[in-house]
Design a protein around this motif. Structure first.
Motif, PDB file in Angstrom:
ATOM      1  N   ASN A  30      10.673 -38.662 -19.858  1.00 41.75           N
ATOM      2  CA  ASN A  30      11.275 -38.883 -18.549  1.00 41.75           C
ATOM      3  C   ASN A  30      12.792 -38.994 -18.669  1.00 41.75           C
ATOM      4  N   MET A  31      13.272 -39.649 -19.717  1.00 43.77           N
ATOM      5  CA  MET A  31      14.717 -39.805 -19.889  1.00 43.77           C
ATOM      6  C   MET A  31      15.396 -38.468 -20.130  1.00 43.77           C
ATOM      7  N   ARG A  32      14.754 -37.594 -20.877  1.00 43.12           N
ATOM      8  CA  ARG A  32      15.323 -36.261 -21.111  1.00 43.12           C
ATOM      9  C   ARG A  32      15.489 -35.517 -19.788  1.00 43.12           C
ATOM     10  N   LEU A  33      14.489 -35.599 -18.950  1.00 44.56           N
ATOM     11  CA  LEU A  33      14.539 -34.925 -17.656  1.00 44.56           C
ATOM     12  C   LEU A  33      15.522 -35.618 -16.714  1.00 44.56           C
ATOM     13  N   LEU A  34      15.512 -36.940 -16.727  1.00 40.58           N
ATOM     14  CA  LEU A  34      16.403 -37.717 -15.873  1.00 40.58           C
ATOM     15  C   LEU A  34      17.865 -37.504 -16.252  1.00 40.58           C
ATOM     16  N   ARG A  35      18.149 -37.394 -17.535  1.00 36.83           N
ATOM     17  CA  ARG A  35      19.520 -37.180 -18.011  1.00 36.83           C
ATOM     18  C   ARG A  35      20.115 -35.922 -17.373  1.00 36.83           C
ATOM     19  N   SER A  36      19.322 -34.882 -17.261  1.00 39.33           N
ATOM     20  CA  SER A  36      19.798 -33.640 -16.648  1.00 39.33           C
ATOM     21  C   SER A  36      20.100 -33.842 -15.165  1.00 39.33           C
ATOM     22  N   ILE A  37      19.234 -34.568 -14.478  1.00 41.01           N
ATOM     23  CA  ILE A  37      19.445 -34.807 -13.047  1.00 41.01           C
ATOM     24  C   ILE A  37      20.665 -35.694 -12.825  1.00 41.01           C
ATOM     25  N   ILE A  38      20.851 -36.677 -13.689  1.00 39.44           N
ATOM     26  CA  ILE A  38      22.044 -37.533 -13.590  1.00 39.44           C
ATOM     27  C   ILE A  38      23.303 -36.700 -13.812  1.00 39.44           C
ATOM     28  N   ALA A  39      23.263 -35.802 -14.782  1.00 40.20           N
ATOM     29  CA  ALA A  39      24.415 -34.925 -15.040  1.00 40.20           C
ATOM     30  C   ALA A  39      24.735 -34.079 -13.813  1.00 40.20           C
ATOM     31  N   VAL A  40      23.696 -33.566 -13.154  1.00 40.56           N
ATOM     32  CA  VAL A  40      23.884 -32.786 -11.932  1.00 40.56           C
ATOM     33  C   VAL A  40      24.586 -33.625 -10.865  1.00 40.56           C
TER      34      VAL A  40
END
Length: 174
Positions: free
Chosen positions: A26-36
């Motif tokens: 989940n953190m790997r996926l969330l990190r991308s969304i946070i970057a966006v």
């Protein structure tokens, strides 16, 4: 400069989280969304809506989605011996991301140094308001690419988890 920074940040985040064999967390996926979200907050200051501005920005999103789907297809997922879901990002995956990032930067540089007059004439002919609409289109393209890749990773993880859950049910029925 906006294209360079946004593309560089996104490229670094994606490659650092996707190259090699990596667990889908989940953190790997969330990190991308946070970057966006951060890139949007930092680089999208206006949303030009005059003339054909919305169409160019939507085209950026469309190209980003297509490129994100292509890149995600180059990121196979599998279940590890520990039961977790992993992806394996290789050189082809890295090349797609690098080429897309580089193309945005080259266009941004070229529009200021090599073919600026052509961009101005194109903008006038196509009723585009100027630099902000191009900047947004490129930022939206990069972000759509990240979001498409993230959506595909979620789908792959869900599919592999569902396949694992179905195996015990089949064994019980037999």
């Amino acid at each position: 400069m906006t294209a360079l920074i946004a593309s560089g940040v996104i490229l670094i985040i994606i490659l650092s989280t996707d190259l090699g064999t990596r667990k889908i967390t989940n953190m790997r996926l969330l990190r991308s969304i946070i970057a966006v979200a951060i890139v949007i907050a930092l680089f999208v200051h206006t949303l030009p809506l005059g003339g054909n501005d919305p169409w160019l920005q939507l085209a950026g999103i469309g190209v980003g989605v297509i490129c994100g789907l292509i890149a995600a297809a180059l990121l196979p997922a599998h279940r590890g011996s520990d039961g977790e879901i992993y992806t394996k990002g290789g050189i082809t995956y890295a090349i797609v991301w690098t080429l897309m990032s580089a193309s945005r930067v080259v266009f941004a540089y070229g529009s200021e140094h090599w073919f600026g007059k052509d961009v101005i004439l194109f903008s006038i002919d196509n009723k585009l308001s100027g630099q902000d609409v191009y900047s947004n289109a490129f930022v939206f393209m990069a972000l759509a690419m990240v979001l498409a890749r993230t959506a595909v990773l979620l789908t792959k993880r869900r599919r592999l988890r569902g396949a694992q859950a179905a195996i015990p049910a089949v064994k019980r029925a037999a």
